[in-house]
Design a protein around this motif. Sequence first.
Motif, PDB file in Angstrom:
ATOM      1  N   SER B 158       0.797  -1.227   0.000  1.00 56.85           N
ATOM      2  CA  SER B 158       0.000   0.000   0.000  1.00 56.85           C
ATOM      3  C   SER B 158       0.831   1.279   0.000  1.00 56.85           C
ATOM      4  N   LYS B 159       1.815   1.299   0.861  1.00 52.88           N
ATOM      5  CA  LYS B 159       2.620   2.503   1.060  1.00 52.88           C
ATOM      6  C   LYS B 159       3.229   3.014  -0.246  1.00 52.88           C
ATOM      7  N   TYR B 160       3.693   2.094  -1.089  1.00 51.86           N
ATOM      8  CA  TYR B 160       4.359   2.489  -2.325  1.00 51.86           C
ATOM      9  C   TYR B 160       3.474   2.305  -3.554  1.00 51.86           C
ATOM     10  N   SER B 161       2.243   1.866  -3.296  1.00 50.01           N
ATOM     11  CA  SER B 161       1.325   1.507  -4.367  1.00 50.01           C
ATOM     12  C   SER B 161       1.079   2.658  -5.349  1.00 50.01           C
ATOM     13  N   GLN B 162       0.777   3.829  -4.816  1.00 49.55           N
ATOM     14  CA  GLN B 162       0.464   4.957  -5.700  1.00 49.55           C
ATOM     15  C   GLN B 162       1.634   5.277  -6.634  1.00 49.55           C
ATOM     16  N   ASN B 163       2.846   5.255  -6.119  1.00 51.97           N
ATOM     17  CA  ASN B 163       4.030   5.493  -6.946  1.00 51.97           C
ATOM     18  C   ASN B 163       4.137   4.492  -8.084  1.00 51.97           C
ATOM     19  N   ALA B 164       4.003   3.221  -7.742  1.00 47.63           N
ATOM     20  CA  ALA B 164       4.125   2.169  -8.750  1.00 47.63           C
ATOM     21  C   ALA B 164       3.059   2.342  -9.819  1.00 47.63           C
ATOM     22  N   ILE B 165       1.841   2.669  -9.393  1.00 40.27           N
ATOM     23  CA  ILE B 165       0.750   2.800 -10.350  1.00 40.27           C
ATOM     24  C   ILE B 165       0.929   4.036 -11.232  1.00 40.27           C
ATOM     25  N   ASP B 166       1.436   5.119 -10.665  1.00 37.35           N
ATOM     26  CA  ASP B 166       1.731   6.301 -11.482  1.00 37.35           C
ATOM     27  C   ASP B 166       2.719   5.947 -12.588  1.00 37.35           C
ATOM     28  N   LEU B 167       3.719   5.203 -12.205  1.00 40.60           N
ATOM     29  CA  LEU B 167       4.749   4.794 -13.161  1.00 40.60           C
ATOM     30  C   LEU B 167       4.139   3.940 -14.278  1.00 40.60           C
ATOM     31  N   LEU B 168       3.299   2.998 -13.903  1.00 41.61           N
ATOM     32  CA  LEU B 168       2.621   2.152 -14.888  1.00 41.61           C
ATOM     33  C   LEU B 168       1.780   2.999 -15.833  1.00 41.61           C
ATOM     34  N   VAL B 169       0.980   3.892 -15.261  1.00 40.09           N
ATOM     35  CA  VAL B 169       0.086   4.718 -16.069  1.00 40.09           C
ATOM     36  C   VAL B 169       0.889   5.594 -17.030  1.00 40.09           C
ATOM     37  N   ASN B 170       1.955   6.172 -16.541  1.00 38.54           N
ATOM     38  CA  ASN B 170       2.801   7.010 -17.404  1.00 38.54           C
ATOM     39  C   ASN B 170       3.498   6.223 -18.502  1.00 38.54           C
ATOM     40  N   SER B 171       3.579   4.912 -18.312  1.00 34.27           N
ATOM     41  CA  SER B 171       4.201   4.065 -19.330  1.00 34.27           C
ATOM     42  C   SER B 171       3.188   3.531 -20.337  1.00 34.27           C
ATOM     43  N   GLY B 172       1.889   3.874 -20.129  1.00 30.11           N
ATOM     44  CA  GLY B 172       0.876   3.492 -21.098  1.00 30.11           C
ATOM     45  C   GLY B 172      -0.061   2.378 -20.659  1.00 30.11           C
ATOM     46  N   VAL B 173       0.084   1.912 -19.410  1.00 37.57           N
ATOM     47  CA  VAL B 173      -0.812   0.866 -18.912  1.00 37.57           C
ATOM     48  C   VAL B 173      -2.182   1.459 -18.611  1.00 37.57           C
ATOM     49  N   THR B 174      -3.244   0.771 -19.041  1.00 37.21           N
ATOM     50  CA  THR B 174      -4.593   1.309 -18.826  1.00 37.21           C
ATOM     51  C   THR B 174      -5.487   0.394 -18.001  1.00 37.21           C
ATOM     52  N   ALA B 175      -4.979  -0.783 -17.607  1.00 40.85           N
ATOM     53  CA  ALA B 175      -5.781  -1.695 -16.774  1.00 40.85           C
ATOM     54  C   ALA B 175      -4.870  -2.302 -15.724  1.00 40.85           C
ATOM     55  N   ILE B 176      -5.263  -2.189 -14.461  1.00 44.05           N
ATOM     56  CA  ILE B 176      -4.401  -2.635 -13.362  1.00 44.05           C
ATOM     57  C   ILE B 176      -5.196  -3.449 -12.352  1.00 44.05           C
ATOM     58  N   LEU B 177      -4.652  -4.599 -11.991  1.00 41.55           N
ATOM     59  CA  LEU B 177      -5.210  -5.400 -10.907  1.00 41.55           C
ATOM     60  C   LEU B 177      -4.329  -5.171  -9.690  1.00 41.55           C
ATOM     61  N   ASN B 178      -4.902  -4.552  -8.662  1.00 48.85           N
ATOM     62  CA  ASN B 178      -4.100  -4.105  -7.523  1.00 48.85           C
ATOM     63  C   ASN B 178      -4.402  -4.933  -6.276  1.00 48.85           C
ATOM     64  N   PHE B 179      -3.369  -5.544  -5.711  1.00 46.22           N
ATOM     65  CA  PHE B 179      -3.534  -6.334  -4.494  1.00 46.22           C
ATOM     66  C   PHE B 179      -3.398  -5.502  -3.229  1.00 46.22           C
ATOM     67  N   ALA B 180      -3.021  -4.242  -3.377  1.00 48.63           N
ATOM     68  CA  ALA B 180      -2.971  -3.362  -2.205  1.00 48.63           C
ATOM     69  C   ALA B 180      -4.338  -2.717  -2.038  1.00 48.63           C
ATOM     70  N   PRO B 181      -4.821  -2.638  -0.804  1.00 47.46           N
ATOM     71  CA  PRO B 181      -6.204  -2.212  -0.590  1.00 47.46           C
ATOM     72  C   PRO B 181      -6.452  -0.722  -0.753  1.00 47.46           C
ATOM     73  N   GLY B 182      -5.441   0.125  -0.495  1.00 45.18           N
ATOM     74  CA  GLY B 182      -5.685   1.562  -0.545  1.00 45.18           C
ATOM     75  C   GLY B 182      -6.041   2.026  -1.940  1.00 45.18           C
ATOM     76  N   ARG B 183      -7.094   2.831  -2.056  1.00 46.33           N
ATOM     77  CA  ARG B 183      -7.525   3.315  -3.358  1.00 46.33           C
ATOM     78  C   ARG B 183      -6.499   4.269  -3.948  1.00 46.33           C
ATOM     79  N   VAL B 184      -6.172   4.084  -5.223  1.00 42.57           N
ATOM     80  CA  VAL B 184      -5.196   4.943  -5.884  1.00 42.57           C
ATOM     81  C   VAL B 184      -5.888   5.890  -6.849  1.00 42.57           C
ATOM     82  N   LYS B 185      -5.225   7.028  -7.128  1.00 43.32           N
ATOM     83  CA  LYS B 185      -5.763   7.997  -8.090  1.00 43.32           C
ATOM     84  C   LYS B 185      -5.192   7.713  -9.463  1.00 43.32           C
ATOM     85  N   VAL B 186      -6.087   7.608 -10.439  1.00 37.55           N
ATOM     86  CA  VAL B 186      -5.662   7.401 -11.826  1.00 37.55           C
ATOM     87  C   VAL B 186      -6.541   8.234 -12.745  1.00 37.55           C
TER      88      VAL B 186
END
Lengths: 211, 211
Positions: B158-186
């Motif tokens: 969870s703690k680093y989840s938002q960072n990882a997801i930002d990186l994915l999104v900026n790389s062109g990923v548009t669908a993510i299955l997240n095992f961390a419970p905290g809601r992320v902003k996309v």
Amino acid sequence: MEETQVKKIPNATAKRLPLYYRNLKFLEELGTCRINSSEFSKLVQVPSATIRKDFSHFGELGRSGYGYEVSYLISVFSQTLNVKEVTKLALVGAGNLGKALLKNNFRRNDDLVITCAFDNNETLSGTTVGEIPIYSMKELTQQIKKRKIGTAISTVPSKYSQNAIDLLVNSGVTAILNFAPGRVKVPKHVHVHYIDLTTELQTLVYFNENM
Amino acid sequence: MEETQVKKIPNATAKRLPLYYRNLKFLEELGTCRINSSEFSKLVQVPSATIRKDFSHFGELGRSGYGYEVSYLISVFSQTLNVKEVTKLALVGAGNLGKALLKNNFRRNDDLVITCAFDNNETLSGTTVGEIPIYSMKELTQQIKKRKIGTAISTVPSKYSQNAIDLLVNSGVTAILNFAPGRVKVPKHVHVHYIDLTTELQTLVYFNENM
DNA sequence: TCTCTTTTGTGATAACGTTCACAAAAAAGA
DNA sequence: TCTTTTTTGTGAACGTTATCACAAAAGAGA
């Protein structure tokens, strides 16, 4: 006459409770003691009207022009979710996924604890992962009865899933989280929930392509 | 004017499609070429009326007094689920759970393949799990773009989840299955689904105690 | 105190999902 | 061929869930 649990809580609300609870604990850790529905909405990503409706099923928890007391919400929801009492879990199937779950063992949650594991593979019998002992399937009934366990996680492959679940049910388990996708037959009083990664991904990809 | 995909498929129906598809493939393996809604109902544990309603959104797939042709249903649903095309996946976070997923790698499914993994821990960089290479987070954007990956699994805490997801999104990923419970902003065009074991278990225990 | 602002709690309504129940179509049997 | 049986596909009824929109309650400030 006690005024506990007046109306029945809608299903959809019940499913959101763990999400609310988790985020309230998070706010508590941050030292936030007051929250209003629209701020909470940003955190949990559920519309504020839905949050207020959900909360309203537990009575009038908030104050107009002020919001909700975080600690009070936690006390109400922790009662409903029964988190004060520790739920002891058994895990069946100590393969890759099973071992990963044992190593994690809900470290961030004090109300859920895997206390024993079982595997078909006799060579694992007698070993431990972390503090958790792995037993053979032959010892399952005895251990589960002794430990008074009512909830289990199964990571047993589909093919053997029904057998493992029958064994759990016959040992007194009434709630099972099953990672194998094939639907299993259980008596009416037993609850089975499924987590199926393939389904989740296919659904995700479908929504990604069609919306 | 083409008559493909006439009406919009309801959400609830779409969520059941992978379940239907999987069980139809199972029937096909068994050599069953014909199924009626009430037999299929027993298999998937969805009421037969719901099955017929669901199927009806794809046209008139069956024949009265006969049932449905398994192969035809498979052909229709495989098109909707787009399983002919392989979906290449990236995995971020090669901890216990991440490695377990890499080792499994949807072996029973030919349409989902994890092709690369990323982890914060530099000592893992350059190693492989099975055939799958693990890269450092610095290489994420480059690799994901090169491999034209649009879907990812995150097991980052969870703690680093938002960072990882930002990186994915900026790389062109548009669908993510997240095992961390905290809601992320996309951004709106990105789809995130969550799998949260704690929530699943708490919900299971709640329903077990209250129903 | 009085006024203005904030925010709840909730009826009303709309959207969505499930289940019923049966006419009509096709199959099966005689 | 004709009759009986099976089973679909689907309107209509019902149930659940989400959303709206606002009166009323409480807080905040002067």
